[in-house]
Scaffold this motif. Sequence first.
Motif, PDB file in Angstrom:
ATOM      1  N   VAL A 206       0.880  -1.165   0.000  1.00  5.36           N
ATOM      2  CA  VAL A 206       0.000   0.000   0.000  1.00  5.36           C
ATOM      3  C   VAL A 206       0.922   1.220   0.000  1.00  5.36           C
ATOM      4  O   VAL A 206       1.684   1.417   0.950  1.00  5.36           O
ATOM      5  CB  VAL A 206      -0.923   0.029   1.232  1.00  5.36           C
ATOM      6  N   VAL A 207       0.865   2.013  -1.060  1.00  2.00           N
ATOM      7  CA  VAL A 207       1.840   3.089  -1.259  1.00  2.00           C
ATOM      8  C   VAL A 207       1.131   4.321  -1.803  1.00  2.00           C
ATOM      9  O   VAL A 207       0.165   4.210  -2.573  1.00  2.00           O
ATOM     10  CB  VAL A 207       2.959   2.650  -2.247  1.00  2.00           C
ATOM     11  N   GLY A 208       1.610   5.500  -1.424  1.00  5.74           N
ATOM     12  CA  GLY A 208       1.090   6.742  -1.974  1.00  5.74           C
ATOM     13  C   GLY A 208       1.493   6.911  -3.430  1.00  5.74           C
ATOM     14  O   GLY A 208       2.345   6.177  -3.949  1.00  5.74           O
ATOM     15  N   ASN A 209       0.899   7.877  -4.105  1.00  9.33           N
ATOM     16  CA  ASN A 209       1.199   8.071  -5.520  1.00  9.33           C
ATOM     17  C   ASN A 209       2.633   8.565  -5.712  1.00  9.33           C
ATOM     18  O   ASN A 209       3.269   9.050  -4.779  1.00  9.33           O
ATOM     19  CB  ASN A 209       0.182   9.006  -6.185  1.00  9.33           C
ATOM     20  N   THR A 210       3.130   8.458  -6.934  1.00  6.39           N
ATOM     21  CA  THR A 210       4.538   8.735  -7.208  1.00  6.39           C
ATOM     22  C   THR A 210       4.913  10.195  -6.985  1.00  6.39           C
ATOM     23  O   THR A 210       6.095  10.504  -6.807  1.00  6.39           O
ATOM     24  CB  THR A 210       4.880   8.364  -8.662  1.00  6.39           C
ATOM     25  N   LEU A 211       3.927  11.109  -7.004  1.00  5.74           N
ATOM     26  CA  LEU A 211       4.225  12.526  -6.839  1.00  5.74           C
ATOM     27  C   LEU A 211       4.277  12.954  -5.378  1.00  5.74           C
ATOM     28  O   LEU A 211       4.755  14.042  -5.073  1.00  5.74           O
ATOM     29  CB  LEU A 211       3.183  13.377  -7.580  1.00  5.74           C
ATOM     30  N   SER A 212       3.785  12.100  -4.473  1.00  2.35           N
ATOM     31  CA  SER A 212       3.803  12.452  -3.054  1.00  2.35           C
ATOM     32  C   SER A 212       5.148  12.083  -2.449  1.00  2.35           C
ATOM     33  O   SER A 212       5.843  11.187  -2.927  1.00  2.35           O
ATOM     34  CB  SER A 212       2.684  11.729  -2.304  1.00  2.35           C
ATOM     35  N   CYS A 213       5.514  12.776  -1.360  1.00  2.00           N
ATOM     36  CA  CYS A 213       6.830  12.520  -0.770  1.00  2.00           C
ATOM     37  C   CYS A 213       6.943  11.090  -0.262  1.00  2.00           C
ATOM     38  O   CYS A 213       7.951  10.422  -0.504  1.00  2.00           O
ATOM     39  CB  CYS A 213       7.126  13.528   0.332  1.00  2.00           C
ATOM     40  N   CYS A 214       5.909  10.574   0.426  1.00  2.00           N
ATOM     41  CA  CYS A 214       6.029   9.212   0.970  1.00  2.00           C
ATOM     42  C   CYS A 214       5.921   8.162  -0.127  1.00  2.00           C
ATOM     43  O   CYS A 214       6.564   7.120  -0.050  1.00  2.00           O
ATOM     44  CB  CYS A 214       4.983   8.977   2.061  1.00  2.00           C
ATOM     45  N   GLY A 215       5.120   8.436  -1.159  1.00  2.00           N
ATOM     46  CA  GLY A 215       5.074   7.504  -2.281  1.00  2.00           C
ATOM     47  C   GLY A 215       6.426   7.380  -2.943  1.00  2.00           C
ATOM     48  O   GLY A 215       6.895   6.281  -3.261  1.00  2.00           O
ATOM     49  N   ALA A 216       7.087   8.534  -3.144  1.00  2.00           N
ATOM     50  CA  ALA A 216       8.410   8.523  -3.774  1.00  2.00           C
ATOM     51  C   ALA A 216       9.442   7.877  -2.875  1.00  2.00           C
ATOM     52  O   ALA A 216      10.291   7.097  -3.328  1.00  2.00           O
ATOM     53  CB  ALA A 216       8.819   9.957  -4.116  1.00  2.00           C
ATOM     54  N   VAL A 217       9.391   8.187  -1.568  1.00  2.00           N
ATOM     55  CA  VAL A 217      10.384   7.636  -0.636  1.00  2.00           C
ATOM     56  C   VAL A 217      10.236   6.125  -0.518  1.00  2.00           C
ATOM     57  O   VAL A 217      11.228   5.389  -0.504  1.00  2.00           O
ATOM     58  CB  VAL A 217      10.258   8.318   0.747  1.00  2.00           C
ATOM     59  N   THR A 218       8.994   5.621  -0.440  1.00  2.00           N
ATOM     60  CA  THR A 218       8.784   4.176  -0.345  1.00  2.00           C
ATOM     61  C   THR A 218       9.373   3.460  -1.550  1.00  2.00           C
ATOM     62  O   THR A 218      10.048   2.434  -1.422  1.00  2.00           O
ATOM     63  CB  THR A 218       7.286   3.847  -0.217  1.00  2.00           C
ATOM     64  N   ARG A 219       9.136   3.983  -2.731  1.00  2.00           N
ATOM     65  CA  ARG A 219       9.673   3.359  -3.936  1.00  2.00           C
ATOM     66  C   ARG A 219      11.202   3.351  -3.936  1.00  2.00           C
ATOM     67  O   ARG A 219      11.840   2.358  -4.301  1.00  2.00           O
ATOM     68  CB  ARG A 219       9.149   4.084  -5.180  1.00  2.00           C
ATOM     69  N   SER A 220      11.807   4.446  -3.500  1.00  2.00           N
ATOM     70  CA  SER A 220      13.269   4.496  -3.490  1.00  2.00           C
ATOM     71  C   SER A 220      13.853   3.588  -2.411  1.00  2.00           C
ATOM     72  O   SER A 220      14.903   2.970  -2.623  1.00  2.00           O
ATOM     73  CB  SER A 220      13.742   5.943  -3.283  1.00  2.00           C
ATOM     74  N   GLU A 273      15.114  -3.808   9.665  1.00  2.00           N
ATOM     75  CA  GLU A 273      16.397  -4.316  10.124  1.00  2.00           C
ATOM     76  C   GLU A 273      17.533  -3.480   9.545  1.00  2.00           C
ATOM     77  O   GLU A 273      17.481  -3.038   8.398  1.00  2.00           O
ATOM     78  CB  GLU A 273      16.559  -5.780   9.693  1.00  2.00           C
ATOM     79  N   GLY A 274      18.567  -3.259  10.356  1.00  2.00           N
ATOM     80  CA  GLY A 274      19.709  -2.475   9.885  1.00  2.00           C
ATOM     81  C   GLY A 274      19.438  -0.984   9.987  1.00  2.00           C
ATOM     82  O   GLY A 274      18.692  -0.524  10.851  1.00  2.00           O
ATOM     83  N   THR A 275      20.039  -0.225   9.088  1.00  2.00           N
ATOM     84  CA  THR A 275      19.823   1.222   9.080  1.00  2.00           C
ATOM     85  C   THR A 275      18.380   1.507   8.670  1.00  2.00           C
ATOM     86  O   THR A 275      17.959   1.120   7.579  1.00  2.00           O
ATOM     87  CB  THR A 275      20.781   1.909   8.095  1.00  2.00           C
ATOM     88  N   PRO A 276      17.604   2.160   9.521  1.00  2.00           N
ATOM     89  CA  PRO A 276      16.178   2.342   9.201  1.00  2.00           C
ATOM     90  C   PRO A 276      15.991   3.313   8.044  1.00  2.00           C
ATOM     91  O   PRO A 276      16.723   4.306   7.932  1.00  2.00           O
ATOM     92  CB  PRO A 276      15.602   2.906  10.500  1.00  2.00           C
ATOM     93  N   PRO A 277      15.024   3.057   7.169  1.00  2.00           N
ATOM     94  CA  PRO A 277      14.715   4.043   6.130  1.00  2.00           C
ATOM     95  C   PRO A 277      14.172   5.313   6.777  1.00  2.00           C
ATOM     96  O   PRO A 277      13.497   5.263   7.807  1.00  2.00           O
ATOM     97  CB  PRO A 277      13.642   3.346   5.283  1.00  2.00           C
ATOM     98  N   SER A 278      14.499   6.435   6.202  1.00  2.00           N
ATOM     99  CA  SER A 278      14.079   7.705   6.799  1.00  2.00           C
ATOM    100  C   SER A 278      13.981   8.774   5.723  1.00  2.00           C
ATOM    101  O   SER A 278      14.370   8.567   4.575  1.00  2.00           O
ATOM    102  CB  SER A 278      15.072   8.141   7.888  1.00  2.00           C
ATOM    103  N   ARG A 279      13.472   9.919   6.114  1.00  2.00           N
ATOM    104  CA  ARG A 279      13.373  11.063   5.209  1.00  2.00           C
ATOM    105  C   ARG A 279      13.746  12.323   5.988  1.00  2.00           C
ATOM    106  O   ARG A 279      13.467  12.433   7.183  1.00  2.00           O
ATOM    107  CB  ARG A 279      11.952  11.173   4.635  1.00  2.00           C
TER     108      ARG A 279
END
Length: 310
Positions: A206-220, A273-279
Amino acid sequence: MEPLSPAFTIDLRRLTVLRELRRRGSLARTAEALHLTPSAVSQQLASLARDLGVPLTERDGRGVRLTGQAKVLLAHADVIAAQLERARVDLAAYAEGGRGTVTLGCFSSGILGLLPAALRGLRARLPELRVDVVEAEPPDLFTALDGGQVDVAVAVDFAAAPPSTDRRYSRSDLLTDVLDIALPPDHPLAGRAEVPLRELAGETWVVGNTLSCCGAVTRSVCAAAGFTPEIRHAVDDWAALAGLVEAGQGVALVPRLARSLYTHRNLTLRPAEGTPPSRNVFVAVRKGSEGDPVLTAVREELGEAAAQLG
């Protein structure tokens, strides 16, 4: 075109159109951002070119690209915009500070997790100041900041945001917002203390659209973990996302700024696990306005609120 005259002048409104074209890259997107027609944008650019006596755009297939003269002019445009902001600040400082209205643009989870404490502190500090909050994300947030519709921008670093070196803005980092993994309560990995992202490669997301900050961050983040997520549900509302995860419709990455929305949900939150993803969350104002005492107070209260979260 005629050679430059020593007495030439620049229409600042037309200069704003040229700056927006640099940001958006096309006449159509520039027109949309400025609430104009593409024809009006073309006319403004043509008028500016005539005023200056130099070409500012040239054809590039079906679109246009900036000329070398336009890039030279834009370097000066950033300085001009900053100096105008300094003039505005000096005039504001002449009068009594702490009054009037400040418009603050911010992304949704920042409004939820960061702004309440900052606004409380600001109300205690400047009780006569009115603060209007607008939900917005880059690039529209920075178009509004450039145009004066927004005075302070709180945003996340991602592809649509301006780079930290952008000379149009004075900015400072506020906090690092960690993203946790949201799992349905009966998920096989729900019992883990930490969840390897790579083990979620076969899950639906479940992911936000590609133009939103969290959608883009999740994909990356997923790309960095070595996979492309299978996105079955695209939603930008955090409560809706939580409902879908709770219903077993997929997994998601959720920011800790939005954690209050998940307190009473029947789902599991686990760190990666490991270095947590962040923004990275930052605050920006127009270059030249950083000396405004009211904007300084807003930035300081945002910093205090971010420190409390940290």
